[in-house]
Write a protein that holds these residues in place. Structure first.
Motif, PDB file in Angstrom:
ATOM      1  N   GLN A   1      19.457 -27.108 -49.274  1.00 39.87           N
ATOM      2  CA  GLN A   1      19.554 -28.504 -48.816  1.00 39.87           C
ATOM      3  C   GLN A   1      19.889 -29.399 -49.996  1.00 39.87           C
ATOM      4  OE1 GLN A   1      16.675 -31.995 -47.762  1.00 39.87           O
ATOM      5  NE2 GLN A   1      16.080 -30.271 -46.490  1.00 39.87           N
TER       6      GLN A   1
ATOM      7  N   GLY B   1      23.034 -40.817 -43.529  1.00 34.08           N
ATOM      8  CA  GLY B   1      22.628 -41.537 -42.326  1.00 34.08           C
ATOM      9  C   GLY B   1      23.184 -42.925 -42.137  1.00 34.08           C
TER      10      GLY B   1
ATOM     11  N   VAL C   1      17.779 -23.736 -68.482  1.00 37.59           N
ATOM     12  CA  VAL C   1      18.715 -24.779 -68.901  1.00 37.59           C
ATOM     13  C   VAL C   1      19.924 -24.110 -69.527  1.00 37.59           C
ATOM     14  CG1 VAL C   1      19.077 -26.826 -70.298  1.00 37.59           C
ATOM     15  CG2 VAL C   1      16.850 -26.421 -69.276  1.00 37.59           C
TER      16      VAL C   1
ATOM     17  N   HIS D   1      21.280 -33.170 -49.504  1.00 41.82           N
ATOM     18  CA  HIS D   1      21.213 -34.612 -49.259  1.00 41.82           C
ATOM     19  C   HIS D   1      21.215 -34.871 -47.754  1.00 41.82           C
ATOM     20  CE1 HIS D   1      21.431 -38.711 -50.830  1.00 41.82           C
ATOM     21  NE2 HIS D   1      22.224 -39.007 -49.813  1.00 41.82           N
ATOM     22  N   THR D   2      20.694 -36.022 -47.386  1.00 42.56           N
ATOM     23  CA  THR D   2      20.701 -36.408 -45.979  1.00 42.56           C
ATOM     24  C   THR D   2      21.519 -37.686 -45.817  1.00 42.56           C
ATOM     25  OG1 THR D   2      18.594 -35.358 -45.538  1.00 42.56           O
ATOM     26  CG2 THR D   2      19.240 -37.129 -44.059  1.00 42.56           C
TER      27      THR D   2
ATOM     28  N   VAL E   1      21.737 -38.846 -37.821  1.00 42.05           N
ATOM     29  CA  VAL E   1      21.503 -38.620 -39.246  1.00 42.05           C
ATOM     30  C   VAL E   1      21.711 -37.136 -39.508  1.00 42.05           C
ATOM     31  CG1 VAL E   1      19.728 -38.585 -41.038  1.00 42.05           C
ATOM     32  CG2 VAL E   1      19.887 -40.535 -39.474  1.00 42.05           C
TER      33      VAL E   1
ATOM     34  N   GLU F   1      11.999 -25.408 -34.501  1.00 38.93           N
ATOM     35  CA  GLU F   1      12.776 -24.608 -35.418  1.00 38.93           C
ATOM     36  C   GLU F   1      12.715 -25.292 -36.790  1.00 38.93           C
ATOM     37  OE1 GLU F   1      17.188 -22.737 -34.765  1.00 38.93           O
ATOM     38  OE2 GLU F   1      17.011 -24.910 -34.651  1.00 38.93           O
ATOM     39  N   THR F   2      12.522 -24.523 -37.863  1.00 36.03           N
ATOM     40  CA  THR F   2      12.558 -25.161 -39.184  1.00 36.03           C
ATOM     41  C   THR F   2      13.995 -25.583 -39.488  1.00 36.03           C
ATOM     42  OG1 THR F   2      13.059 -23.154 -40.432  1.00 36.03           O
ATOM     43  CG2 THR F   2      10.726 -23.601 -39.998  1.00 36.03           C
ATOM     44  N   LEU F   3      14.126 -26.506 -40.429  1.00 36.93           N
ATOM     45  CA  LEU F   3      15.458 -26.985 -40.798  1.00 36.93           C
ATOM     46  C   LEU F   3      16.300 -25.839 -41.355  1.00 36.93           C
ATOM     47  CD1 LEU F   3      14.502 -30.370 -42.523  1.00 36.93           C
ATOM     48  CD2 LEU F   3      15.130 -29.947 -40.142  1.00 36.93           C
ATOM     49  N   GLU F   4      15.660 -24.983 -42.148  1.00 35.96           N
ATOM     50  CA  GLU F   4      16.378 -23.853 -42.747  1.00 35.96           C
ATOM     51  C   GLU F   4      16.873 -22.895 -41.661  1.00 35.96           C
ATOM     52  OE1 GLU F   4      13.662 -25.195 -43.990  1.00 35.96           O
ATOM     53  OE2 GLU F   4      14.625 -25.959 -45.805  1.00 35.96           O
TER      54      GLU F   4
ATOM     55  N   LEU G   1      20.933 -25.046 -63.758  1.00 35.33           N
ATOM     56  CA  LEU G   1      19.489 -24.855 -63.678  1.00 35.33           C
ATOM     57  C   LEU G   1      19.094 -23.516 -63.070  1.00 35.33           C
ATOM     58  CD1 LEU G   1      18.702 -28.434 -62.374  1.00 35.33           C
ATOM     59  CD2 LEU G   1      18.480 -27.608 -64.713  1.00 35.33           C
TER      60      LEU G   1
ATOM     61  N   ILE H   1      21.596 -33.733 -42.020  1.00 34.27           N
ATOM     62  CA  ILE H   1      21.035 -33.104 -43.210  1.00 34.27           C
ATOM     63  C   ILE H   1      22.053 -32.108 -43.752  1.00 34.27           C
ATOM     64  CG2 ILE H   1      19.088 -31.771 -44.114  1.00 34.27           C
ATOM     65  CD1 ILE H   1      17.541 -32.694 -41.581  1.00 34.27           C
TER      66      ILE H   1
END
Lengths: 258, 258
Positions: free
Chosen positions: B82, B87, B255, B84-85, B121, B59-62, B177, B123
């Motif tokens: 996403q 751990g 910006v 930060h991760t 850890v 499975e993808t992270l998304e 942004l 995500i």
DNA sequence: AGTTTATTCTGTGAAAAATACGCAATGGTA
DNA sequence: TACCATTGCGTATTTTTCACAGAATAAACT
């Protein structure tokens, strides 16, 4: 020795390292208007890769990234910044092993559920350093360890090309929020020098007259009474970083909007 | 059924999920000048946590983040980002299990090397949604699933308080942004409405008169000839997003520097 | 050898544009 | 007509843009 290290890593690494996880480091090197990336070439393989490795069971992610970098390249004390975690399902160390010198080990007896065959999610870190004085040393897994210009990066293993692209994007964004240059320029530097640094990293022209205003008005750099001789031209003034304000900006963030 | 699900998860989850890895989602909810975070309360426990879960082998992270969110809260189709991760070595699901209703299972027979006892850890993903129409539903692991104001978040399990803080920081940076609001405001909205949205998320005053100029000059929003009736006051004009320019800004970045 | 000219890079001040902000005008309701 | 949120206007301030003067040296010239 080295062969034993490799065997130990392959057969017993599962006891020392977190499974399914790895770290990849994108080390940008700057020198005289050139931005490069540090790449390793695996033994007996034609493809290049980023320096990467695994996380020990009782180690912070930052410590792991730092250790991996030192082990693979000889570089130490770099400021590492986490920027993204990559985890496409097809990622696995196996693909790498297939093209590396570990080949012979795999051919003999490789259990289907071996830890190196498992899907691997990789946490990306980047850093920037002055590369002219640095002589990176490949470790026992690699043939070469060299700098490659950012505009001509070869094909890399896995999704490492994507990781480099994303790291560059993150770095360019970061530059607008934090000062840069303390570790990349001499103690005393000229305006053209720091100007070139920013232009190279952002890969775009920045107005020569406006550029210093922001850094000066924020107090991050200070003008000295000295000038530098640069041959047959007008001698530019020297500047230095105001470490206190630099660190404050680094910690609290700023809006440079270059 | 539910008890069986739990038992299956605890005893056989190691075959379906990646070890050592989890995902935590910070879902920000916006409504009428209020910014909230979606939290779950585990059964038989007093502490709250972020909606989180594990990643399936293929499975993808998304996809994992999206699935976890739907399973835990009933919310779907959210744009997840996403950021930060996390751990730290001391992180593990065990601490959670200790205070959850899984307690009884652990007490009987828990092998030292059980997959839920391993270091984890995590995500981090975040999203923003309009919460007035949404009715989040807790899953079988949780008692409650409710919105908490960003200014009064209770003590959370593990490092979840840190994760929320970092998510908020990332969101506020992201806003400068990329445009925001398409999923948070009605098709036709007034300037005060979108103005309030930005002020609430950034938690600071933005000049009422200059605020629209940026969005209008970039072409992201367009003025309509209609007005909205808001009772005993002057009727404000209605605006709409220019989807093409909005998506372009979303993709290429802008910006705004609010 | 001394002077002039050419080249190339650094450094700033003045005009234009964008932004901040006080204040008055508008329009709908009670 | 009083009220009030929205809107528009005008001026002060800041930021951005832009062009030319000044400095240092090498080469050319007398």
């Amino acid at each position: 020795m080295r062969q034993n290290d490799t065997l130990d890593f392959v057969h017993h690494g599962d006891k020392y390292f977190l499974h399914h996880l790895s770290i990849d480091c994108v080390i940008f090197g700057y020198h005289e208007r050139q931005l490069k990336v540090l790449l390793l070439k695996w033994k007996n393989a034609e493809k290049w890769s980023l320096p990467g490795g695994f996380i020990k069971l009782e180690e912070t992610l930052e410590d792991a990234a730092s250790r991996i970098l030192t082990e693979r390249t000889g570089l130490s004390q770099l400021f590492l910044q986490q920027f993204h975690t990559f985890g496409e399902p097809k990622r696995s160390v196996r693909t790498a092993a297939d093209i590396a010198h570990l080949e012979s080990i795999w051919k003999t007896d490789v259990p289907k559920e071996h830890w190196l065959l498992k899907r691997t999610v990789s946490i990306g870190y980047y850093s920037v350093t002055e590369y002219s004085q640095v002589n990176p040393q490949p470790d026992y897994l690699s043939d070469e360890c060299t700098w490659h210009d950012i505009h001509s990066i070869p094909q890399l293993v896995f999704d490492h090309n994507l990781i480099v692209t994303e790291a560059l994007k993150a770095l360019r964004m970061q530059i607008n929020l934090q000062p840069i240059g303390y570790n990349l320029l001499p103690k005393k530097f000229t305006l053209p020098e720091i100007h070139d640094l920013y232009e190279t990293i952002l890969d775009k022209k920045l107005d020569r007259r406006n550029f210093p205003k922001k850094l000066l008005s924020l107090g991050i750099i200070k003008k000295l009474d000295e000038q530098k001789s640069i041959g047959a031209h007008r001698s530019p003034f020297l500047y230095k970083f105001d470490k206190r304000k630099y660190d404050k900006a680094l910690k609290e963030g700023i809006v440079l909007a270059f």
